[in-house]
Scaffold this active site. Structure first.
Site, PDB file in Angstrom:
ATOM      1  N   LYS A 212       0.836  -1.117  -0.110  1.00  0.00           N
ATOM      2  CA  LYS A 212       0.185   0.010   0.122  1.00  0.00           C
ATOM      3  C   LYS A 212       0.896   1.087   0.278  1.00  0.00           C
ATOM      4  CE  LYS A 212      -3.500   0.480   0.094  1.00  0.00           C
ATOM      5  NZ  LYS A 212      -4.375   0.692  -1.319  1.00  0.00           N
ATOM      6  N   HIS A 339     -10.124  -7.285  -4.896  1.00  0.00           N
ATOM      7  CA  HIS A 339      -9.669  -6.117  -3.890  1.00  0.00           C
ATOM      8  C   HIS A 339     -10.161  -6.316  -2.430  1.00  0.00           C
ATOM      9  CE1 HIS A 339     -11.487  -2.226  -1.725  1.00  0.00           C
ATOM     10  NE2 HIS A 339     -10.330  -1.938  -1.778  1.00  0.00           N
TER      11      HIS A 339
END
Ligand code: GKR
Ligand code: MG
Length: 443
Positions: A212, A339
């Site tokens: 991330k 996701h």
């Protein structure tokens, strides 16, 4: 096995239990995760005594939509999933207006609360709520029929589903006080990210890694990916700054990491900017931000903006909708992956069942689950070699632990409202009082 009579499949009761679950201080471009995040647990009980579990977002506006839908489902068949979709479209219009999420299925009304999951429309909110109910109905139907959910979706085409290690820059502890703690420690530089990845690999066997991004300057995040490539040569690596970069920045990073990235995820915001980047780099672009609804697919395809769509059964509208998305991806030659957002084991089981039925799942799925120290299940799903087995137990194959559910609900009841709606920017302000979620592009 005795086949259920139609009456046994009728919904007798739907229970909604909002919970707050512990969440570590994971950083993203908007801020940092709060110590607790809301989820909604849905239980369906049929007249024949079969039970089903579902899970979705638990923020206030989702709860407001879920309540009338729960009431409207009583007396309907757990097999009537199309009826659920119609009902979900009609239910809760008042609460949507109250929550400020106006607009129909198509219109973009800004981004979601955390700014990390693309457009925010009334239709998407409804689908996110509907998906939790659909999973609960499928689970109950599976229990009544003695069949796993994947069988109700047409049958598994694989017997295990690959997951990817989801790496985050993170602090050791939350700034807002002791809360729950874990033993991961901080990860704020390439060495910290590599150590985190090593632990994920050793503990769960993951062989692909997603970082991330959008937290530090792009050069630092590029260095972290380089360090991962050295530690895990040849392994699939992904970087996702949630649209925080300009087109030139995205192209610089793409150039610097061209030899090691499996894909670059949402380097820039919006279909137009994604198309500009896609036209000038050989690295495939993936998204869970510019294509999050069916309405957004035509433009993305026409502009060749993405190569991989990250499905998410929560906001695409459920497990059947995920299969419809998969069919569209096949049609247009797009890749498909999954996701994730902070979630519990019920959603993980739902992800695994639907992923098992999709022939064109081309990449390992994301999951936050290893970061979650708490669950409402009696047994935690176990990753082996980075995969989850696709079981043949009825329904989702999971069992609710009522004591755990009650304890996490008690935490929700006791909360003064601070954690009932996810707010990563508010959590960041505990450490940096002047923080506001940065406008994108940030770099
Ligand atoms: O958990 O901070 C997070 C993620 O940034 C999440 O909210 C995103 O929606 O994981 C997601 C993503 O891939 O963009
Ligand atoms: Mg993403």
């Amino acid at each position: 096995m005795v086949a259920p009579r139609p009456a046994d499949l009728l919904v007798a009761e739907v229970r909604l239990t909002p919970v707050l679950i512990a969440d570590p201080p994971l950083l993203n471009t908007q801020g940092v995760h709060q110590p607790y995040t809301p989820r909604l647990i849905i239980e369906v009980v049929t007249e024949g005594g079969a039970t089903g579990l579902g899970e979705t977002y638990g923020d206030t506006e989702y709860l407001a939509l879920a309540r009338p839908l729960a009431n409207a489902l009583v007396g309907r068949s757990v097999t009537d999933l199309n009826g659920l979709a119609t009902l979900a479209e009609r239910t809760g219009a008042d609460s949507l207006v109250a929550a400020g999420a106006h607009g129909g299925n198509g219109g973009a009304q800004g981004v979601d609360a955390a700014g990390l999951r693309g457009v925010r429309t009334a239709g998407k909110l409804r689908r996110s709520v509907r998906s939790g109910f659909e999973v609960a109905l499928l689970d109950a139907w599976g229990h009544a029929a003695g069949l796993p959910v994947h069988a109700l979706l047409g049958g598994a085409v694989r017997d295990r589903v690959p997951y990817s290690a989801y790496l985050f820059y993170r602090w050791q502890r939350h700034p807002e006080g002791p809360g729950e703690t874990d033993d991961w420690g901080a990860a704020l530089d390439p060495a910290g990210i590599v150590a985190q990845a090593r632990r994920f690999a050793d503990r769960h066997g993951f062989t692909s890694f997603k970082l991330k991004g959008g937290v530090f300057a792009p050069e630092e995040e590029t260095a972290a990916i380089r360090a991962l490539a050295e530690e895990f040569p040849g392994r699939p690596l992904r970087l996702d700054p949630n649209g925080a970069w300009t087109v030139p920045t995205a192209l610089q990073v793409a150039d610097a990491l061209a030899d090691v990235l499996e894909y670059l995820e949402d380097p820039v915001s919006g279909t137009g900017a994604m198309a500009e980047v896609a036209a000038r780099t050989p690295i495939p672009l993936a998204t869970n931000m510019c294509v999050t609804t069916f309405e957004e697919i035509p433009e993305a395809v026409a502009r060749d903006a993405v190569r991989i769509v990250l499905s998410d059964h929560h906001y695409w509208g459920g497990l059947h909708a995920t299969r419809e998305l998969a069919a569209l991806c096949r049609t247009f030659g797009l890749g498909l992956a999954m996701h994730s957002n902070t979630h519990l084991g019920i959603s993980l089981a739902a992800m695994t069942h639907v992923a098992a039925t999709v022939p064109n799942l081309d990449h390992a799925c994301d999951t936050h689950y290893p970061w979650q120290t708490e669950d409402v299940l009696a047994e935690r799903p176990v990753f082996r070699d980075g995969h989850l087995d696709v079981g043949d137990a009825p329904g989702l194959g999971v069992t609710l632990d009522r004591d755990r559910l009650a304890a996490l609900h008690q935490r929700w009841l006791a909360d003064d409202g601070t954690h009932r709606d996810r707010d990563d920017a508010a959590a960041m302000r505990r450490a940096h009082p002047d923080w506001t979620a940065p406008a994108v592009p940030r770099w």
